[in-house]
Design a protein around this motif. Structure first.
Motif, PDB file in Angstrom:
ATOM      1  N   ARG A  32       0.834  -1.214   0.000  1.00  0.00           N
ATOM      2  CA  ARG A  32       0.000   0.000   0.000  1.00  0.00           C
ATOM      3  C   ARG A  32       0.861   1.253   0.000  1.00  0.00           C
ATOM      4  N   LEU A  57       2.200   4.934   0.594  1.00  0.00           N
ATOM      5  CA  LEU A  57       2.069   6.015   1.576  1.00  0.00           C
ATOM      6  C   LEU A  57       2.160   7.318   0.796  1.00  0.00           C
ATOM      7  N   ARG A  58       1.006   7.884   0.459  1.00  0.00           N
ATOM      8  CA  ARG A  58       0.944   9.028  -0.469  1.00  0.00           C
ATOM      9  C   ARG A  58       1.843  10.186  -0.021  1.00  0.00           C
ATOM     10  N   LYS A 101       4.557  10.178   1.514  1.00  0.00           N
ATOM     11  CA  LYS A 101       6.007   9.909   1.459  1.00  0.00           C
ATOM     12  C   LYS A 101       6.518   9.800   0.027  1.00  0.00           C
ATOM     13  N   THR A 116       5.967   2.442   1.135  1.00  0.00           N
ATOM     14  CA  THR A 116       4.776   1.574   1.124  1.00  0.00           C
ATOM     15  C   THR A 116       4.649   0.824   2.446  1.00  0.00           C
ATOM     16  N   LEU A 117       3.436   0.376   2.701  1.00  0.00           N
ATOM     17  CA  LEU A 117       3.168  -0.516   3.835  1.00  0.00           C
ATOM     18  C   LEU A 117       2.992  -1.927   3.291  1.00  0.00           C
TER      19      LEU A 117
END
Ligand SMILES: [Zn+2]
Ligand SMILES: [Zn+2]
Length: 311
Positions: free
Chosen positions: A159, A161-162, A164, A198-199
């Motif tokens: 997912r 991380l917008r 970052k 991202t996660l």
């Protein structure tokens, strides 16, 4: 991403105490799948506002009437509503013959195509794959050929991380980052590291549908760790002998399968019409597996944790 089931019928053989014959809807990311289709299923769908023509795949576990007698009416209504999209109909040998003969004798020519998928019920194998999901069969131990169905989400992407992310990254790079790949410049130097922006992916969830069957340990490795298990429980302990003779399970046996397979939650159903009050089912199941619940008409039960649409 939505992943849940809606119970349309929780009873076995006949309509009793407001309970209908077996049928349920699986909703995955707004794609609807119908499992079993007891008599009156289309009435239940009307009641719970489920649009018939959103269903493209129907899975029939076996050819006892309480699991398929609603099918002909449903298929006819789809025709009358002007359906054009093909329908994929999965079921044991004999189902295609039953349906085809009835339409043939009434000289009904459907304005959509039914793609019959005959199932082998003795082994577990994949019968459907979409972009996000697979469905495989689960061999069950019943008087006639019968199988359950295992719905499993495919592994998901990481997912983003917008906040970052560097500005202006093209979609091709965003997709690479979601796959866990780093973005590199022309010289091969890492410019954006996937792990930093991202996660990890959300866990992939699973749902197992097991009806009808007697106590069947072969299921355990196949359904291990699913988030939600629906397992038939036709009888309480009082009628354990009757359960064995009729190839059905008690609530406690369903709970034993759930406990040994370490599933997240157990949903009971396919109750015998001899019971008006169902509390004993839940009590007896919870003695073995605490996370046991009764199914009831119209209930929508999430599979695993709810997640945001975009994940
Ligand atoms: Zn049944
Ligand atoms: Zn049956």
């Amino acid at each position: 991403m939505v992943f849940d089931i809606t119970i349309l019928g929780s009873n076995s053989a006949s309509f009793a105490f407001g309970r209908h014959q077996t049928a349920q809807i699986v909703n995955h990311n707004h794609h609807l799948f119908l499992i079993d289709c007891g008599e009156g299923t289309q009435i239940q769908m009307l009641r719970y506002r489920i649009r018939l023509n959103r269903i493209n795949h129907i899975f029939i576990s076996h050819l006892h009437g309480d699991h398929y007698l609603g099918l002909l009416g449903l298929l006819s209504t789809m025709h009358l509503q002007g359906r054009r999209n093909p329908l994929f109909l999965y079921g044991p040998p004999g189902l295609a013959e039953i349906i085809t003969l009835q339409f043939q004798i009434s000289d009904t020519r459907l304005n959509y195509h039914i793609d019959f998928k005959e199932l082998e019920t003795e082994r577990s194998y994949q019968i459907l794959e979409t972009d996000t999901l697979t469905v495989q069969t689960l061999p069950l131990d019943h008087r006639i050929a019968c199988c359950g169905f295992l719905f499993k989400e495919k592994p998901k992407k990481r997912r983003l991380l917008r906040d970052k992310l560097p500005h202006g990254l093209p979609p091709v790079h965003l997709n690479a980052l979601k796959r866990g790949e780093d973005v590199k410049d022309e010289a091969g130097n890492v410019v954006v590291r996937s792990e930093e922006v991202t996660l990890p992916p959300r866990p992939s969830r699973g749902y197992a549908y097991c009806s009808d069957t007697r106590y069947n340990e072969r299921l355990i490795p196949l359904i291990r760790n699913v988030d939600l298990l629906y397992h038939e429980s036709t009888f309480t302990n009082e009628y354990a002998e009757r359960a064995a003779v009729t190839y059905h399970s008690t609530a406690q046996q369903a709970a034993e399968i759930a406990q040994r397979a370490e599933v997240g939650r157990l949903i009971l159903g396919h109750y015998s019409s001899r019971y008006r009050d169902l509390t004993t089912f839940e009590q007896e199941a919870r003695e073995v597996f605490a996370n046991s619940f009764l199914s009831s008409e119209g209930a929508t039960i999430p599979i695993g944790e709810l997640t945001n649409e975009s994940d």
